[in-house]
Design a protein around this motif. Structure first.
Motif, PDB file in Angstrom:
ATOM      1  N   ALA A  23      41.649 -11.102  48.253  1.00 36.57           N
ATOM      2  CA  ALA A  23      40.253 -10.455  48.428  1.00 36.57           C
ATOM      3  C   ALA A  23      40.238 -11.128  49.703  1.00 36.57           C
ATOM      4  N   GLU A  24      39.230 -10.498  50.726  1.00 33.67           N
ATOM      5  CA  GLU A  24      39.063 -11.315  51.976  1.00 33.67           C
ATOM      6  C   GLU A  24      37.614 -11.803  51.666  1.00 33.67           C
ATOM      7  N   MET A  25      37.338 -13.259  52.138  1.00 35.64           N
ATOM      8  CA  MET A  25      36.406 -13.896  52.053  1.00 35.64           C
ATOM      9  C   MET A  25      35.525 -14.233  53.086  1.00 35.64           C
ATOM     10  N   ARG A  26      34.552 -14.784  53.184  1.00 33.83           N
ATOM     11  CA  ARG A  26      33.679 -15.008  54.464  1.00 33.83           C
ATOM     12  C   ARG A  26      34.694 -15.806  55.218  1.00 33.83           C
ATOM     13  N   SER A  27      35.343 -17.054  54.957  1.00 34.52           N
ATOM     14  CA  SER A  27      36.116 -17.857  55.693  1.00 34.52           C
ATOM     15  C   SER A  27      37.513 -17.147  55.982  1.00 34.52           C
ATOM     16  N   GLY A  28      38.172 -16.397  55.138  1.00 29.88           N
ATOM     17  CA  GLY A  28      39.515 -16.152  55.431  1.00 29.88           C
ATOM     18  C   GLY A  28      40.077 -15.257  54.155  1.00 29.88           C
ATOM     19  N   PHE A  29      41.156 -15.224  53.871  1.00 28.89           N
ATOM     20  CA  PHE A  29      41.650 -14.636  52.784  1.00 28.89           C
ATOM     21  C   PHE A  29      42.074 -15.235  51.592  1.00 28.89           C
ATOM     22  N   ALA A  30      41.840 -14.863  50.378  1.00 37.61           N
ATOM     23  CA  ALA A  30      42.345 -15.557  49.253  1.00 37.61           C
ATOM     24  C   ALA A  30      43.849 -14.801  48.862  1.00 37.61           C
ATOM     25  N   VAL A  31      44.790 -15.683  48.893  1.00 35.82           N
ATOM     26  CA  VAL A  31      46.144 -14.909  48.365  1.00 35.82           C
ATOM     27  C   VAL A  31      46.805 -15.688  47.414  1.00 35.82           C
ATOM     28  N   LEU A  32      47.739 -14.853  46.566  1.00 36.31           N
ATOM     29  CA  LEU A  32      48.636 -15.452  45.768  1.00 36.31           C
ATOM     30  C   LEU A  32      49.529 -16.107  46.284  1.00 36.31           C
ATOM     31  N   ALA A  33      49.906 -17.398  45.863  1.00 32.70           N
ATOM     32  CA  ALA A  33      51.135 -18.074  46.404  1.00 32.70           C
ATOM     33  C   ALA A  33      52.406 -17.444  45.946  1.00 32.70           C
ATOM     34  N   ASP A  34      53.470 -17.936  46.888  1.00 35.97           N
ATOM     35  CA  ASP A  34      54.877 -17.206  46.772  1.00 35.97           C
ATOM     36  C   ASP A  34      55.172 -17.454  45.078  1.00 35.97           C
ATOM     37  N   MET A  35      54.939 -18.736  44.780  1.00 34.45           N
ATOM     38  CA  MET A  35      55.762 -19.085  43.630  1.00 34.45           C
ATOM     39  C   MET A  35      54.561 -19.206  42.379  1.00 34.45           C
ATOM     40  N   GLN A  36      54.740 -18.634  41.323  1.00 36.33           N
ATOM     41  CA  GLN A  36      53.854 -18.622  40.322  1.00 36.33           C
ATOM     42  C   GLN A  36      54.202 -19.357  39.111  1.00 36.33           C
ATOM     43  N   PHE A  37      54.850 -20.477  39.219  1.00 33.90           N
ATOM     44  CA  PHE A  37      55.346 -21.131  38.021  1.00 33.90           C
ATOM     45  C   PHE A  37      54.264 -21.936  37.353  1.00 33.90           C
ATOM     46  N   LEU A  38      52.926 -21.937  38.133  1.00 34.64           N
ATOM     47  CA  LEU A  38      51.721 -22.191  37.522  1.00 34.64           C
ATOM     48  C   LEU A  38      50.986 -21.128  37.698  1.00 34.64           C
ATOM     49  N   GLY A  40      48.125 -18.275  38.764  1.00 35.16           N
ATOM     50  CA  GLY A  40      47.124 -18.393  39.416  1.00 35.16           C
ATOM     51  C   GLY A  40      47.070 -19.112  40.642  1.00 35.16           C
ATOM     52  N   TRP A  41      48.110 -19.705  40.898  1.00 35.22           N
ATOM     53  CA  TRP A  41      48.096 -20.474  42.078  1.00 35.22           C
ATOM     54  C   TRP A  41      47.757 -19.871  43.282  1.00 35.22           C
ATOM     55  N   CYS A  42      46.805 -20.180  44.010  1.00 36.34           N
ATOM     56  CA  CYS A  42      46.331 -19.110  44.961  1.00 36.34           C
ATOM     57  C   CYS A  42      46.330 -20.316  46.488  1.00 36.34           C
ATOM     58  N   ILE A  43      46.261 -19.513  47.605  1.00 37.55           N
ATOM     59  CA  ILE A  43      46.147 -20.254  48.861  1.00 37.55           C
ATOM     60  C   ILE A  43      44.954 -19.260  49.382  1.00 37.55           C
ATOM     61  N   LEU A  44      44.069 -20.284  49.969  1.00 35.44           N
ATOM     62  CA  LEU A  44      43.189 -19.724  51.035  1.00 35.44           C
ATOM     63  C   LEU A  44      43.586 -19.902  52.421  1.00 35.44           C
ATOM     64  N   VAL A 100      44.974 -23.889  45.868  1.00 36.64           N
ATOM     65  CA  VAL A 100      44.137 -24.024  45.115  1.00 36.64           C
ATOM     66  C   VAL A 100      44.951 -23.831  43.810  1.00 36.64           C
ATOM     67  N   TYR A 101      45.351 -24.693  42.995  1.00 33.03           N
ATOM     68  CA  TYR A 101      46.176 -24.449  41.844  1.00 33.03           C
ATOM     69  C   TYR A 101      45.569 -24.897  40.591  1.00 33.03           C
ATOM     70  N   PRO A 102      45.988 -24.169  39.511  1.00 30.56           N
ATOM     71  CA  PRO A 102      45.866 -24.584  38.042  1.00 30.56           C
ATOM     72  C   PRO A 102      46.902 -25.529  37.431  1.00 30.56           C
ATOM     73  N   ARG A 103      46.394 -26.401  36.649  1.00 35.24           N
ATOM     74  CA  ARG A 103      47.228 -27.460  35.858  1.00 35.24           C
ATOM     75  C   ARG A 103      46.921 -26.918  34.205  1.00 35.24           C
ATOM     76  N   TYR A 104      47.902 -26.881  33.670  1.00 33.99           N
ATOM     77  CA  TYR A 104      48.022 -26.435  32.292  1.00 33.99           C
ATOM     78  C   TYR A 104      48.313 -27.392  31.238  1.00 33.99           C
ATOM     79  N   ASP A 105      47.746 -27.386  30.185  1.00 30.57           N
ATOM     80  CA  ASP A 105      48.309 -28.074  28.829  1.00 30.57           C
ATOM     81  C   ASP A 105      49.661 -28.146  28.416  1.00 30.57           C
ATOM     82  N   TRP A 106      50.320 -26.769  28.723  1.00 32.55           N
ATOM     83  CA  TRP A 106      51.457 -26.399  28.203  1.00 32.55           C
ATOM     84  C   TRP A 106      52.595 -26.999  29.369  1.00 32.55           C
TER      85      TRP A 106
END
Length: 152
Positions: A23-38, A40-44, A100-106
Motif C-alpha cells: 500500500a502507499e501510505m502518507r509517508s511512503g510505501f508499505a512493502v513485503l520483505a524479500d524473505m518471509q521466513f517470519l 508478514g515481515w514488512c518494510i516501510l 516491521v517484523y513479527p515474532r512468533y511463539d513457534w
C-alpha cells in the motif's frame, strides 16, 4: 520475474514496478520483505530517498513513525504474532527504511530473544520462504485491506 526493480526500490514503487508494494501510505510505501521466513515481515520505504530519519522534517518524521506503527497494527491483526519488532538501521542499504517484523511463539526458543538478523544463512536464501507474487498474494491483500481501513 525481472529483478530490475530491486536496484531502486523506492523509484520502482513510485512507478508501480515494485511487486512487493502492499500500500502507499502518507509517508511512503508499505512493502513485503524479500524473505518471509517470519510471515508478514514488512518494510516501510519513504516516498523520496533520504539518508536517515533525521533528514526529515519533524512533521515528516512523525508521519513516517506513525505509518510504521500502522504497519505493525496490520501485522498484529492479520498474522497474529507474539509481538512486532521495529528496526531502522541503514547499515547495508544506506537510505531510510524501517523493518516491521513479527515474532512468533513457534520460533525456536533460542531465537525468540535474539535479533532476527542472527538467523542462519539458510533462512535468508530459502526459495520456499522468499517473496513470491503468487505465494504472498493473500497475505498482501489482507495487510492492504487492514491498512486501507485504518488510514485516516
Amino acid at each position: 520475474m525481472d529483478d530490475d526493480w530491486k536496484r531502486d526500490r523506492i523509484r520502482a514503487a513510485r512507478e508501480g514496478r515494485n511487486p512487493t508494494v502492499i500500500a502507499e501510505m502518507r509517508s511512503g510505501f508499505a512493502v513485503l520483505a524479500d524473505m518471509q521466513f517470519l510471515p508478514g515481515w514488512c518494510i516501510l520505504l519513504p516516498h523520496q530517498e533520504v539518508s536517515s530519519l533525521n533528514d526529515l522534517s519533524m512533521a515528516d518524521r512523525s508521519q513516517f513513525l506513525l505509518d510504521m506503527s500502522l504497519i505493525g497494527d496490520a501485522i498484529l491483526n492479520v498474522c497474529h504474532p507474539k509481538r512486532v519488532n521495529y528496526d531502522i538501521l541503514g547499515n547495508t542499504d544506506e537510505y531510510l527504511h524501517a523493518h516491521v517484523y513479527p515474532r512468533y511463539d513457534w520460533e525456536p526458543a533460542e531465537r525468540q530473544s535474539l535479533p532476527v538478523w542472527l538467523y542462519e544463512d539458510q533462512y535468508w536464501s530459502d526459495p520456499e520462504t522468499a517473496f513470491s507474487t503468487t505465494r504472498s498474494a493473500q497475505l498482501m491483500n489482507d495487510l492492504r485491506a487492514y491498512i486501507a481501513a485504518h488510514v485516516s
